[in-house]
Design a protein around this motif. Sequence first.
Motif, short mmCIF file in Angstrom:
data_model
loop_
_atom_site.label_atom_id
_atom_site.label_comp_id
_atom_site.label_asym_id
_atom_site.label_seq_id
_atom_site.Cartn_x
_atom_site.Cartn_y
_atom_site.Cartn_z
N UNK A 436 49.78 -85.73 6.14
CA UNK A 436 49.17 -86.12 7.78
C UNK A 436 49.89 -85.56 8.89
N UNK A 437 51.63 -85.22 8.09
CA UNK A 437 52.63 -83.80 8.82
C UNK A 437 52.51 -82.77 9.00
N UNK A 438 52.07 -82.60 7.60
CA UNK A 438 52.80 -80.90 7.30
C UNK A 438 51.60 -80.46 6.81
N UNK A 439 49.97 -80.92 6.20
CA UNK A 439 49.06 -80.75 5.89
C UNK A 439 48.34 -79.99 6.50
N UNK A 440 48.08 -78.38 6.27
CA UNK A 440 47.33 -77.56 7.22
C UNK A 440 45.55 -77.99 7.68
N UNK A 441 45.60 -77.29 9.03
CA UNK A 441 44.31 -77.89 9.67
C UNK A 441 43.24 -77.49 8.73
N UNK A 442 41.68 -77.99 9.22
CA UNK A 442 40.97 -77.47 8.57
C UNK A 442 40.40 -76.31 9.40
N UNK A 443 40.25 -76.41 10.72
CA UNK A 443 39.73 -75.33 11.52
C UNK A 443 40.77 -74.79 11.82
N UNK A 444 40.81 -72.95 12.06
CA UNK A 444 42.03 -72.84 13.29
C UNK A 444 40.70 -71.86 14.40
N UNK A 445 41.60 -71.42 15.41
CA UNK A 445 41.11 -70.24 16.21
C UNK A 445 41.42 -68.50 15.79
N UNK A 446 39.94 -68.41 15.49
CA UNK A 446 40.61 -66.86 14.62
C UNK A 446 41.07 -65.79 15.99
N UNK A 447 39.55 -66.19 17.25
CA UNK A 447 39.77 -65.45 17.89
C UNK A 447 39.12 -65.11 19.17
N UNK A 448 40.19 -66.21 20.15
CA UNK A 448 39.92 -66.41 21.47
C UNK A 448 38.58 -65.34 22.00
#
Length: 758
Positions: A436-448
Motif C-alpha cells: 500500500x505504501x510503495x506499490x505503483x498506481x494502476x493509472x497515471x495522468x500521461x498528458x494533462x
Amino acid sequence: MDRAPYDMLLDHKRPSVSLAANREQIAALTLMSVWRRRYLILFILLLSVTAAVAALQVLPRIYASEAVVQLELAHRTADRPATGAPTVVLDPAALVQNEARILRSRPLVRAVVDELGLADRFGGGGGLPALLQRLPPPLIEPARLALDTILPGRTEQDTAELRRERAMRQVLANLTVSTDNRSYLVSIGYKATDPELAARIANAVAEIYLRREVEGRRDLAQRRVAWIDEQVEQASGRLAELETEIAAFRERTNILEPGVPGAGGDGENVARQQLRALTSQLNAAIMTRMNEERRLARVQEIVAAGGTPSASDVQGQPLISALLERELAARRDLGQLQTRLGSQHPRVAEARAGLGEVRGRLAAEGRRAVEIARTELEAARRNETELTAALTALQRNMIEAKPDETALRTLQANAQETQTRLAALVRGRQQTLADAAIAPPSAVLAMAAEPVRAATSPRPAIVLLLGVAGGGILGVGLGLLLERRDQGVRTSGDIDDTAGARCLGMVPQLPPRDAVAIASETHHKASGMPIFQEAIRSVGASVGLFDATRGCRIVLVTSAMPGEGKSTFCAALACALASAGRRVMLIDGVPARRDAQPVEPARFEEASEGLPVPADGSAPKNSMVVIRRSASLRAGADVFGTDRFRTLIEDATSQFDVIIIEGAPVMLVADSLVLGRLADTVIQVVRWSSTRKSVLSTALRRMRDHGVSVDGIVVNRVNLRRHAALRFVDQCTFYVKERRFYERLAGRGRASRRMVVR
C-alpha cells in the motif's frame, strides 16, 4: 439546336435511337437547361454562400481540450493473490473499455460538477425560470405567482438537485472518452465555448478518476490489514493458552521434554524405540484424527452457518479453492464498485448477483466437503484404532510409562503450529502495508489538458464548401424543375413535335410604341418594324397570299385562347398585303369584346345585301378595308344567326384579293369551327412561351374533329432577347444575329413603301 422536352422518353411515337445517343442527347439537354437557368443558379448560389457566411458569424466557437490517462494493467494483475488455483483471465481491451465506461459514469461526472461548481454555470440555462427572466419586468412577478399556483412549489434542495442534474447532462453531452485497442491509453476530451473551461473539465475528470483509484486501493489495503489483525489476535490468544497449558503440564508431571534419554531414568532400548515409534505414529494418527475432527467440526459449523470453508479446510478439492479465489475476487470487485459507483448502481447489482452465484456453488461444495471430511475422519479413526491396538500389544510387555509425554508432545505440536501461523500472518500484514505504501498506481495522468485557442467548429472551409455545394445542387435542381415545368411553345421544333403541323413563321414581339404605330397607321415609323414586317411577309408567303394568279383567298386567323396576339397579327398581315398591291378586306374583332368598335364604311355604297363597295362598283387597287364586327351583337350572332354573313363573304370575293377573318378562340367560342369551312387557309396563332403545348394540341384536335384543317401555326410575340438567351436555332435566331441587315434593308425601301389603311 432545337429545344426538346424532357418527356421525350415517354413518347412512344418518336423514332427509336441508340442508348448511347439517347444518353448523349439527355446530357446535352441537361447542360443546355442549366445554361439557360444560369442566372437563377448563380443567384441561389450567392444566397447560399451568404447564408453560410452569416452562419459562420452566428454559430458559437467550440474549443476542445484533451487529457490522456495511461492504465497500468500489469500492476493490477500483480495485486491479485498468488495461489495455485486457476484464475479468470480478462481481455486487456475489455478492461480498458470498462475503465472508459467508469470515466463516463454519472457518479464521476457528479463529482466533477460538485468540485468545479458547474451547477451554477450550467444548471440555470433552461426551464420555466429561465423563460420568466426573459419576460418584461412588470410581467415577471405575476407570471411567477401564476406558475407557483399551477405547479407545485419546489424546495431549495429540489432546485439545487435539478440544477446539478442539468449541469451533469450538459457535461455528459460534451464529454468524449475514447480508447485505442492497441494501447492502454484513454483519451478524455471535452468541448466548450471557453477553452479554459474545456481544459479544466477534462483535467478534473482525469484527476477525480485517478483519485478514486488511489482511494480504492487504500481502502482495499485497510480491509486486508483489519482482517489480518483479527486473525493475529486470535492466533496470539490461542498460542498463549497452549503455552500456559504446557507450563502447567510440565509442572505437574516434572517432564521437561518428551522422548529425551535419561529424562525419565530409563535408557534407550529396542522396545522403547518401538514404543517411541508406535507412539509417534499413534500421535500422528491422533493428530490427524483431531485435525480431521476439528476440520469436520469447522466445516460443519461454517456450512451450517451459511459460510464458506477456507482453503485449508478443503485440501484436496481444487474446485473449492478455485471458487474461493473467485469469491475473493468477486468480493473485491463488489467492494470497489460499491466504493466508486454506490450500492444502487446496476453494475453493483450484477457484481452482487455474481457473488451470490459463487457462494451458492461454494455452499454445495461445502456440503460435499463435509461428507469427504467425515470419510477422512473415519479413515483416521481406523488408523488410530489400529495403531492403538499395536501399541497396547506392545505395552503389555512393558509397563505403561510416560503417557504424559504424548500429551506434552501434542501440546507442543499445537503450539508450534499456532506460532507458525502467527508468524505468517505478521509477514502478510507487513507485506500488505508495504504494498500500500510503495506499490505503483494502476493509472497515471500521461498528458494533462491544455487550453486550445483554435476553435474546432465551425470550420469556415467546410461551412463554405457546404454552402457552395448546397447552393449549387439546389440551384441546378430548381433550374431543371423549372425547365421541366416549362411546357410552352418556344421554338419551331415544339410545333413539329407537339401539334403535328408545320410552323409558318415566328413573329417577334413589338415594343409598346410599335404596337401603337400599327393601330395608328404609322407603323413605318416604328424602330422595330423591319424585322416584324419581314416576319409577317414570311408568313403570308408561306401560304401563298402574295400570289396574284390564285384569285380571292379567304384566310381565317384563330387561336386556342385569348391574348395570343392574333388581332395585331391580322392587322399587320393585312397591311403587308395591301402594301404589296393586294386588295384586302379585314374582318376584325369578336362580338361582345369590349374593345370592338364599329367602323362606318365611308365613300362606299351598299352593294348586294350591304357589302361595302366603291361607287364605281369595284374595289380600288392597293387598298385595305377594315370591318369590325359589331360590339352590340352577342357572340356568334352574325355567324350562327342568318346566312347574311356567308352572303357578304361570297360577294366580297369578287371585289377583294384577300379576305382576312379574325376568329374567336377555338377553346372558348365555336365561331372558328364554322368559319373554318368557309376559309381557304386557316392559320393558328400561338403566343411564344405562353401557350402550352397541351392546349395547342387540344385546340388542333378539336378543329380536326369538326372537319377544319389548319394549314400552319404562327408563333407570335417572340421575345428576341429571351429567345437568344435560350440558345435555340430557328428563324428568330437569325433575326437577332442580322439585325443590322434588316435595318439597312428598311432604310433603302422606306421611302417607296406606303400603306393605305381604312
